[in-house]
Design a protein around this motif. Structure first.
Motif, short mmCIF file in Angstrom:
data_model
loop_
_atom_site.label_atom_id
_atom_site.label_comp_id
_atom_site.label_asym_id
_atom_site.label_seq_id
_atom_site.Cartn_x
_atom_site.Cartn_y
_atom_site.Cartn_z
N ALA A 43 20.37 -1.19 -9.21
CA ALA A 43 20.57 -0.40 -7.98
C ALA A 43 20.37 0.92 -8.05
CB ALA A 43 22.15 -0.78 -7.76
N MET A 44 20.76 1.10 -9.51
CA MET A 44 20.75 2.71 -9.91
C MET A 44 19.13 3.50 -9.70
SD MET A 44 21.41 4.52 -13.64
CE MET A 44 19.96 3.30 -14.26
N PHE A 45 18.37 2.35 -10.11
CA PHE A 45 16.65 2.84 -10.24
C PHE A 45 16.39 2.72 -8.84
CE2 PHE A 45 12.33 0.79 -10.04
CZ PHE A 45 11.80 1.98 -11.00
N PHE A 46 16.55 1.91 -7.90
CA PHE A 46 16.31 1.88 -6.71
C PHE A 46 16.69 2.95 -5.84
CE2 PHE A 46 16.04 -2.94 -5.88
CZ PHE A 46 15.01 -3.05 -6.54
N ASP A 47 17.91 3.47 -6.27
CA ASP A 47 18.50 4.76 -5.33
C ASP A 47 17.55 5.97 -5.87
OD1 ASP A 47 20.11 5.62 -3.28
OD2 ASP A 47 21.79 5.94 -4.73
N ALA A 48 17.18 6.00 -7.11
CA ALA A 48 16.23 7.23 -7.86
C ALA A 48 15.06 7.05 -7.14
CB ALA A 48 16.27 6.97 -9.26
N ILE A 49 14.24 5.95 -6.85
CA ILE A 49 12.86 6.05 -6.55
C ILE A 49 12.75 6.27 -5.02
CG2 ILE A 49 11.89 4.51 -8.27
CD1 ILE A 49 11.92 2.28 -6.18
N ARG A 50 13.75 6.22 -4.26
CA ARG A 50 13.97 6.63 -2.87
C ARG A 50 13.78 8.16 -2.81
NH1 ARG A 50 17.85 2.15 -2.55
NH2 ARG A 50 17.03 0.52 -1.14
N GLN A 51 14.04 8.73 -4.03
CA GLN A 51 13.90 10.29 -3.97
C GLN A 51 12.55 10.67 -3.89
OE1 GLN A 51 16.79 11.79 -3.60
NE2 GLN A 51 17.67 9.76 -3.69
N TRP A 52 11.49 9.58 -4.07
CA TRP A 52 10.20 9.92 -4.55
C TRP A 52 9.43 10.23 -2.88
CZ3 TRP A 52 7.84 6.10 -8.14
CH2 TRP A 52 8.24 6.10 -9.51
N LYS A 53 10.19 9.62 -1.86
CA LYS A 53 9.41 9.59 -0.51
C LYS A 53 9.06 11.06 0.05
CE LYS A 53 11.93 7.14 2.50
NZ LYS A 53 12.85 6.69 3.45
N SER B 149 7.77 13.32 -1.88
CA SER B 149 6.77 13.71 -2.68
C SER B 149 5.49 12.86 -2.19
CB SER B 149 6.91 13.15 -4.16
OG SER B 149 7.83 14.31 -4.68
N LEU B 150 5.65 11.56 -2.05
CA LEU B 150 4.50 10.76 -1.43
C LEU B 150 3.91 11.22 -0.11
CD1 LEU B 150 5.84 7.33 -3.02
CD2 LEU B 150 3.74 8.66 -3.74
N GLU C 31 -3.88 14.17 -0.81
CA GLU C 31 -3.71 14.93 -2.10
C GLU C 31 -2.26 15.00 -2.59
OE1 GLU C 31 -4.31 19.74 -3.36
OE2 GLU C 31 -5.29 18.73 -1.64
N ALA C 32 -1.46 14.74 -1.79
CA ALA C 32 0.19 14.76 -2.24
C ALA C 32 0.20 13.65 -3.03
CB ALA C 32 1.05 14.91 -1.05
N ARG C 33 -0.42 12.47 -2.64
CA ARG C 33 -0.06 11.16 -3.30
C ARG C 33 -0.70 11.40 -4.69
NH1 ARG C 33 1.87 5.75 -1.17
NH2 ARG C 33 2.65 7.09 0.13
N ILE C 34 -2.09 11.84 -4.64
CA ILE C 34 -2.65 11.64 -6.08
C ILE C 34 -1.97 12.76 -7.00
CG2 ILE C 34 -4.90 12.46 -7.03
CD1 ILE C 34 -6.24 11.44 -4.65
N ARG C 35 -1.75 13.70 -6.60
CA ARG C 35 -0.82 14.71 -7.43
C ARG C 35 0.46 14.05 -7.86
NH1 ARG C 35 -3.88 18.87 -8.15
NH2 ARG C 35 -5.06 19.94 -6.39
N PHE C 36 1.11 13.43 -7.13
CA PHE C 36 2.42 12.96 -7.49
C PHE C 36 2.01 11.95 -8.59
CE2 PHE C 36 5.40 9.32 -7.20
CZ PHE C 36 6.65 10.08 -8.20
N LEU D 31 9.44 -0.41 -2.69
CA LEU D 31 8.34 0.24 -2.83
C LEU D 31 7.62 0.33 -1.13
CD1 LEU D 31 6.88 -0.90 -5.83
CD2 LEU D 31 7.53 1.40 -5.44
N ARG D 32 8.05 -0.75 -0.38
CA ARG D 32 7.38 -0.52 0.87
C ARG D 32 8.19 0.36 1.91
NH1 ARG D 32 4.20 -3.69 3.77
NH2 ARG D 32 4.32 -3.68 6.10
N GLU D 33 9.24 0.60 1.46
CA GLU D 33 10.19 1.54 2.30
C GLU D 33 9.89 2.94 1.74
OE1 GLU D 33 14.72 3.17 1.54
OE2 GLU D 33 14.63 1.02 1.28
N VAL D 34 9.60 3.32 0.70
CA VAL D 34 9.45 4.54 -0.20
C VAL D 34 7.93 5.14 0.11
CG1 VAL D 34 9.16 5.94 -1.99
CG2 VAL D 34 11.18 4.29 -1.68
N SER D 35 7.08 4.05 0.18
CA SER D 35 5.45 4.53 -0.02
C SER D 35 4.80 3.89 1.15
CB SER D 35 4.97 3.81 -1.33
OG SER D 35 3.67 3.77 -1.35
N ILE D 36 4.82 2.74 1.52
CA ILE D 36 3.94 2.42 2.47
C ILE D 36 4.49 2.70 4.12
CG2 ILE D 36 2.66 0.29 3.77
CD1 ILE D 36 1.89 1.25 0.65
N GLU D 37 5.64 2.43 4.43
CA GLU D 37 5.97 2.72 5.72
C GLU D 37 5.99 3.97 6.35
OE1 GLU D 37 6.10 0.51 8.22
OE2 GLU D 37 6.04 -1.33 6.58
#
Length: 217
Positions: free
Chosen positions: A79-89, A91-92, A110-115, A141-147
């Motif tokens: 749960a802690m990890f999922f909350d953290a990776i939501r912060q990546w949105k 940057s991606l 470019e933003a995705r490659i640099r991240f 990951l779908r929530e943060v990266s794909i959608e």
């Protein structure tokens, strides 16, 4: 923590969020500032040790708080990890509006490659692997990266239509999948400690984008 790791974390979490000694801004609750500090600590541990090395104890130590403080906010490591990776949105898929369709898509790629080339971004390949065995990883990951990328591409295309610009000569979702899959496939080299050639990949993907814009003959 190495200097490069520190810089990577600060790109995702602004410096003032990771330092409890800094006076909080007026109106910002202390508990939210503390949560930001812990999220920054999660990024630090991920950068240095990867997901397998991530523990609530290590996060608490990096944040300068007790493990009980972390557990009060997240009952499990996952749960802690999922909350953290939501912060990546952000940057991606950052806010982008260059005034042209090509410029918008270029910046998205470019933003995705640099991240993914940052120490924190290099954990992305591990997350893809975890998603194969754990559907919850895939959902986040779908929530943060794909959608967000799909929504942003739709926005780019609508703006291009309003300006009278040409879009892709193939379905936009197909093109986006092609671009992102190429980026992520190459980023997986980092699992074997290979360097992601940032500038070369940006150049290659921008060239591919130009081959896919216009009217199909």
């Amino acid at each position: 923590m190495s200097q490069s790791s520190s810089l990577a974390v600060k790109e995702i979490f602004p410096p003032h969020l990771g330092d409890m000694k800094v006076a909080r801004s007026p109106g910002r609750p202390v508990n939210l500032l503390l949560k930001d500090t812990i999220l920054s600590a999660i990024a630090t541990v991920l950068t240095e040790e990867g997901y397998q090395g991530l523990t609530i104890g290590k996060v608490a130590k990096a944040a300068g708080v007790s493990t009980a403080t972390v557990y009060r906010r997240w009952p499990t490591k996952q749960a802690m990890f999922f909350d953290a990776i939501r912060q990546w949105k952000t940057s991606l898929t950052p806010d982008i509006d260059t005034g042209s369709f090509l410029g918008d898509v270029d910046q998205l790629v470019e933003a995705r490659i640099r991240f993914l080339a940052t120490p924190l971004g290099r954990t992305y390949g591990t997350l893809l692997g975890e998603a194969v065995h754990n559907p919850q990883f895939g959902t986040v990951l779908r929530e943060v990266s794909i959608e967000p990328a799909r929504a942003q591409m739709r926005c780019f295309l609508e703006r291009a239509r309003q300006r009278g610009e040409a879009g892709f000569c193939y379905p936009a979702d197909t093109v986006l999948d092609m671009l992102l899959s190429t980026i992520h496939f190459r980023a997986m080299d980092t699992l074997w400690n290979c360097t992601l050639e940032t500038e070369a990949n940006i150049r290659d993907l921008k060239g591919l984008i130009r081959c896919l814009v216009g009217t199909r003959q």
